[in-house]
Design an enzyme around this catalytic site. Structure first.
Site, mmCIF file in Angstrom:
data_model
loop_
_atom_site.group_PDB
_atom_site.id
_atom_site.type_symbol
_atom_site.label_atom_id
_atom_site.label_comp_id
_atom_site.label_asym_id
_atom_site.label_seq_id
_atom_site.Cartn_x
_atom_site.Cartn_y
_atom_site.Cartn_z
ATOM 1 N N GLY A 195 -5.344 17.854 2.017
ATOM 2 C CA GLY A 195 -5.600 16.518 2.221
ATOM 3 C C GLY A 195 -6.777 16.421 3.345
ATOM 4 O O GLY A 195 -6.767 15.773 4.421
ATOM 5 N N ALA A 196 -7.786 17.248 3.006
ATOM 6 C CA ALA A 196 -8.914 17.406 4.123
ATOM 7 C C ALA A 196 -9.974 16.600 4.039
ATOM 8 O O ALA A 196 -11.005 16.660 4.865
ATOM 9 C CB ALA A 196 -9.218 18.970 3.741
ATOM 10 N N PHE A 218 -6.827 11.633 8.758
ATOM 11 C CA PHE A 218 -6.322 12.695 9.758
ATOM 12 C C PHE A 218 -6.526 14.197 9.373
ATOM 13 O O PHE A 218 -6.733 14.893 10.271
ATOM 14 C CB PHE A 218 -4.577 12.372 10.175
ATOM 15 C CG PHE A 218 -4.434 11.162 10.991
ATOM 16 C CD1 PHE A 218 -4.894 11.428 12.190
ATOM 17 C CD2 PHE A 218 -3.674 10.448 10.486
ATOM 18 C CE1 PHE A 218 -4.373 10.297 13.104
ATOM 19 C CE2 PHE A 218 -3.418 9.319 11.271
ATOM 20 C CZ PHE A 218 -3.944 9.269 12.516
ATOM 21 N N GLU A 251 -11.079 13.948 -4.742
ATOM 22 C CA GLU A 251 -11.913 13.074 -4.610
ATOM 23 C C GLU A 251 -12.996 13.060 -5.869
ATOM 24 O O GLU A 251 -12.885 13.919 -6.798
ATOM 25 C CB GLU A 251 -13.001 13.254 -3.381
ATOM 26 C CG GLU A 251 -12.216 13.343 -2.140
ATOM 27 C CD GLU A 251 -11.796 11.907 -1.675
ATOM 28 O OE1 GLU A 251 -12.397 11.095 -2.223
ATOM 29 O OE2 GLU A 251 -11.131 11.861 -0.616
ATOM 30 N N ASP A 264 -5.744 18.264 -7.639
ATOM 31 C CA ASP A 264 -4.386 17.712 -7.629
ATOM 32 C C ASP A 264 -3.569 18.539 -6.764
ATOM 33 O O ASP A 264 -3.039 19.476 -7.286
ATOM 34 C CB ASP A 264 -3.677 17.336 -8.877
ATOM 35 C CG ASP A 264 -2.268 16.727 -8.510
ATOM 36 O OD1 ASP A 264 -1.749 16.258 -7.382
ATOM 37 O OD2 ASP A 264 -1.483 16.289 -9.573
ATOM 38 N N LEU A 305 -1.445 14.919 3.210
ATOM 39 C CA LEU A 305 -1.553 14.167 2.024
ATOM 40 C C LEU A 305 -1.180 12.625 1.921
ATOM 41 O O LEU A 305 -0.011 12.294 2.699
ATOM 42 C CB LEU A 305 -0.984 14.728 0.663
ATOM 43 C CG LEU A 305 -1.536 16.086 0.324
ATOM 44 C CD1 LEU A 305 -0.525 16.408 -0.779
ATOM 45 C CD2 LEU A 305 -2.836 16.309 0.044
ATOM 46 N N TYR A 326 4.997 8.879 10.977
ATOM 47 C CA TYR A 326 4.637 7.667 11.735
ATOM 48 C C TYR A 326 5.927 6.960 12.178
ATOM 49 O O TYR A 326 7.024 7.381 11.143
ATOM 50 C CB TYR A 326 3.736 6.788 11.006
ATOM 51 C CG TYR A 326 3.383 5.512 11.617
ATOM 52 C CD1 TYR A 326 2.670 5.632 13.024
ATOM 53 C CD2 TYR A 326 4.042 4.475 11.404
ATOM 54 C CE1 TYR A 326 2.516 4.360 13.685
ATOM 55 C CE2 TYR A 326 3.630 2.974 12.024
ATOM 56 C CZ TYR A 326 2.862 3.319 13.210
ATOM 57 O OH TYR A 326 2.548 2.107 14.019
ATOM 58 N N TYR A 330 8.400 -0.646 7.435
ATOM 59 C CA TYR A 330 7.810 0.942 7.280
ATOM 60 C C TYR A 330 9.212 1.924 7.769
ATOM 61 O O TYR A 330 9.534 2.660 6.587
ATOM 62 C CB TYR A 330 6.655 1.145 8.536
ATOM 63 C CG TYR A 330 6.069 2.207 8.447
ATOM 64 C CD1 TYR A 330 4.933 2.428 7.694
ATOM 65 C CD2 TYR A 330 6.468 3.689 8.727
ATOM 66 C CE1 TYR A 330 4.426 3.608 7.260
ATOM 67 C CE2 TYR A 330 5.855 4.757 8.545
ATOM 68 C CZ TYR A 330 4.837 4.773 7.770
ATOM 69 O OH TYR A 330 4.314 6.124 7.550
HETATM 70 P P1 NAD Z 1 -6.044 9.346 3.946
HETATM 71 O O1 NAD Z 1 -5.725 8.526 2.571
HETATM 72 O O2 NAD Z 1 -7.101 8.990 4.820
HETATM 73 O O3 NAD Z 1 -6.193 10.777 3.608
HETATM 74 C C1 NAD Z 1 -5.343 11.259 2.435
HETATM 75 C C2 NAD Z 1 -5.868 12.679 1.980
HETATM 76 O O4 NAD Z 1 -5.053 12.977 0.811
HETATM 77 C C3 NAD Z 1 -7.392 12.519 1.355
HETATM 78 O O5 NAD Z 1 -7.923 13.724 1.860
HETATM 79 C C4 NAD Z 1 -7.274 12.650 -0.251
HETATM 80 O O6 NAD Z 1 -8.135 13.306 -0.689
HETATM 81 C C5 NAD Z 1 -6.020 13.472 -0.304
HETATM 82 N N1 NAD Z 1 -5.215 13.502 -1.433
HETATM 83 C C6 NAD Z 1 -4.486 12.233 -1.677
HETATM 84 N N2 NAD Z 1 -3.944 12.693 -3.158
HETATM 85 C C7 NAD Z 1 -4.207 13.830 -3.435
HETATM 86 C C8 NAD Z 1 -3.716 14.841 -4.430
HETATM 87 N N3 NAD Z 1 -3.062 14.549 -5.290
HETATM 88 N N4 NAD Z 1 -4.374 16.116 -4.171
HETATM 89 C C9 NAD Z 1 -5.127 16.362 -3.512
HETATM 90 N N5 NAD Z 1 -5.475 15.651 -2.356
HETATM 91 C C10 NAD Z 1 -4.945 14.388 -2.410
HETATM 92 O O7 NAD Z 1 -4.524 9.245 4.854
HETATM 93 P P2 NAD Z 1 -4.165 9.338 6.279
HETATM 94 O O8 NAD Z 1 -3.945 8.195 6.630
HETATM 95 O O9 NAD Z 1 -5.131 10.197 7.090
HETATM 96 O O10 NAD Z 1 -2.731 9.918 6.112
HETATM 97 C C11 NAD Z 1 -2.650 11.443 6.093
HETATM 98 C C12 NAD Z 1 -1.104 11.320 6.725
HETATM 99 O O11 NAD Z 1 -1.074 10.883 7.942
HETATM 100 C C13 NAD Z 1 -0.126 10.829 5.735
HETATM 101 O O12 NAD Z 1 1.185 11.623 5.883
HETATM 102 C C14 NAD Z 1 0.328 9.729 6.649
HETATM 103 O O13 NAD Z 1 1.360 9.068 6.241
HETATM 104 C C15 NAD Z 1 0.094 10.212 8.096
HETATM 105 N N6 NAD Z 1 -0.149 9.131 9.000
HETATM 106 C C16 NAD Z 1 -0.891 7.993 8.951
HETATM 107 C C17 NAD Z 1 -0.877 6.823 9.960
HETATM 108 C C18 NAD Z 1 -2.038 5.929 9.764
HETATM 109 O O14 NAD Z 1 -1.934 5.170 10.492
HETATM 110 N N7 NAD Z 1 -3.007 5.920 8.946
HETATM 111 C C19 NAD Z 1 -0.400 7.295 11.134
HETATM 112 C C20 NAD Z 1 0.487 8.158 11.069
HETATM 113 C C21 NAD Z 1 0.659 9.080 10.168
HETATM 114 NA NA NA Z 2 -5.682 12.946 5.621
#
Ligand code: NAD
Ligand code: NA
Length: 396
Positions: A47-48, A52, A74, A110, A138, A224, A234
């Site tokens: 999920g890079a 985050f 992507e 995926d 992810l 979260y 949530y």
């Molecule tokens: P984001 O949407 O910015 O990032 C998601 C990442 O997952 C992307 O790199 C995307 O390419 C990848 N991804 C999604 N489906 C995929 C798949 N099938 N195969 C490969 N890669 C895939 O999300 P984020 O907000 O950075 O969330 C990341 C984590 O942090 C999650 O667990 C989220 O719950 C948690 N989080 C988010 C928040 C917030 O407020 N945004 C707060 C606390 C925790």
């Molecule tokens: Na991410």
């Protein structure tokens, strides 16, 4: 071509390669400005490409000098049609990493599938031998379980009773009341299947079996918690059940890694504008109030500030990792401060369409949202022609 934002609901259909690149450069500069971190040297980030996960990759590479493998999903660019933001982010990251002499390769596909896990293992074996850090970041609305072939769709719903509260359409600034019906058991199970810990567990099972986890490996997933106003939709809702499962999985994986002196844990992060969080009802209103208050107090952070602090002050202090009673690392500590939450609760009651522009940081929300797609980034000339056909150099 000239690219302008085209927004539809929670998403922007277009992206700007130069803006995405500038975002990545800004994050790299921030991490460099904070000095070296004695962190993992060979990191796998699942999920890079955005949010985050991207910030974790940047912190690993430019803070700890790590070789990084990034896995993400992507859309590449097509002639006349820009790529998804994470594609450009990755292209920019790899360019900067390579210029800095850092190993960086990426796998687009995926992450939930067995095929991508195997591809990742093959790449680790070929290039790095083993990894000593695995970040699991992810966020997805659906997941196909490779063992069953079943595709699960997640929902963002309360559990047990109808949830009614305020929300804001952050494009128009209109504050309204929404009611969301509770999820049924199947929807709860599906959400846990998508956003719970099962896939993280599958990753660690496969990586360990393949012998590509180094002695002392650390693996971290993100969670979260948040405040009372969002709790019903949530943390006590369907997504919260998934996070409970993720946190329970951390304990399981932690046991599983003991024989190689490894460690698994969850980091609870701050609420931030990302593609994932924009789609959750009520959260945008909460975030716009939170941003206003945290900015006024001088303690606002974005993804990169959060991840830099996570690495430097929690994961790689050189001593014990500070955790809460449940063994979780907390970088939501400033968000959850009593004085901050008391102010949010008060402003929440006063928020209306008329008062929100004054009370909340809607402007900051909108800017952050546009920034996700590479728009409204300071220093980028949006009148200049850009080539949308950016290639990702290290892609396998
Ligand atoms: P984001 O949407 O910015 O990032 C998601 C990442 O997952 C992307 O790199 C995307 O390419 C990848 N991804 C999604 N489906 C995929 C798949 N099938 N195969 C490969 N890669 C895939 O999300 P984020 O907000 O950075 O969330 C990341 C984590 O942090 C999650 O667990 C989220 O719950 C948690 N989080 C988010 C928040 C917030 O407020 N945004 C707060 C606390 C925790
Ligand atoms: Na991410």
């Amino acid at each position: 071509m000239i690219i302008e934002p085209r927004i539809r609901g929670f998403i922007c259909l277009t992206t700007h390669p130069k803006g995405c690149e500038q975002n990545v450069i800004n994050q790299i500069n921030y991490v460099k400005s904070k000095g070296a971190i004695n962190g993992g040297k060979k990191a796998l980030i699942i999920g890079a490409s955005t949010g985050f996960g991207l910030a974790s990759r940047i912190t690993s590479a430019f803070g700890a000098g790590a070789s990084t493998i990034g896995v993400y999903f992507e859309k590449p660019p097509a002639e006349g049609k820009p790529a998804s933001a994470g594609w450009y982010n990755t292209a920019a990251f790899e360019k900067q990493a390579h210029e800095a002499g850092l190993y960086a390769k990426s796998i687009n596909g995926d992450a939930f599938s067995d095929e991508i896990k195997q591809k990742t293992i093959d790449l680790i074996k070929a290039d790095l031998g083993q990894v000593d850090l695995v970040i699991y970041s992810l966020a997805s609305p659906r997941r196909t379980n490779p063992k069953t072939g079943i595709t699960h769709n997640s929902v963002l719903k309360p559990i047990g009773e109808v949830f009614t509260n305020k929300t804001v359409d952050f494009h128009t600034g209109v504050v309204s009341e929404i009611s969301i019906n509770p999820a049924n058991e199947e929807e709860i199970a599906n959400t846990v299947a998508v956003m719970g810990g099962e896939d993280w567990q599958f990753w660690i099972d496969d990586l360990k079996k393949a012998g590509v986890l180094a002695d002392g490996v650390l693996t971290v997933a993100y969670s979260y918690i948040g405040p009372a106003v969002t709790e019903k939709v949530y943390r006590k809702g369907t997504i919260g059940r998934a996070k409970d499962h993720l946190e329970a999985t951390a304990k399981q994986i932690n046991e599983q890694l003991k024989d190689i002196n490894g460690k698994a844990l969850v980091s609870v992060n701050k609420a931030l504008v990302t593609q994932a969080s924009s789609a959750i009802p009520v959260i945008p209103l909460y975030i716009s109030l939170l941003y206003k208050i945290m900015k006024a107090e001088g303690i606002h952070e974005g993804c990169i500030e959060q991840m830099q602090r996570l690495f430097e002050q929690r994961l790689y202090t050189g001593g014990e990792m500070p955790t809460d009673e449940q063994g979780r690392v907390r970088v939501d500590d400033w968000e959850m401060r009593d004085d901050i939450q008391a102010q949010v609760a008060e402003l929440w009651l006063q928020s209306t369409t008329e008062t929100l522009p004054e009370l909340g940081d809607l402007k900051g929300y909108k800017t952050d949202f546009l920034n996700l797609f590479g728009f409204d980034v300071p220093g980028v000339n949006y009148q200049e022609d850009v080539n949308e056909m950016v290639a990702v150099p290290g892609l396998v």
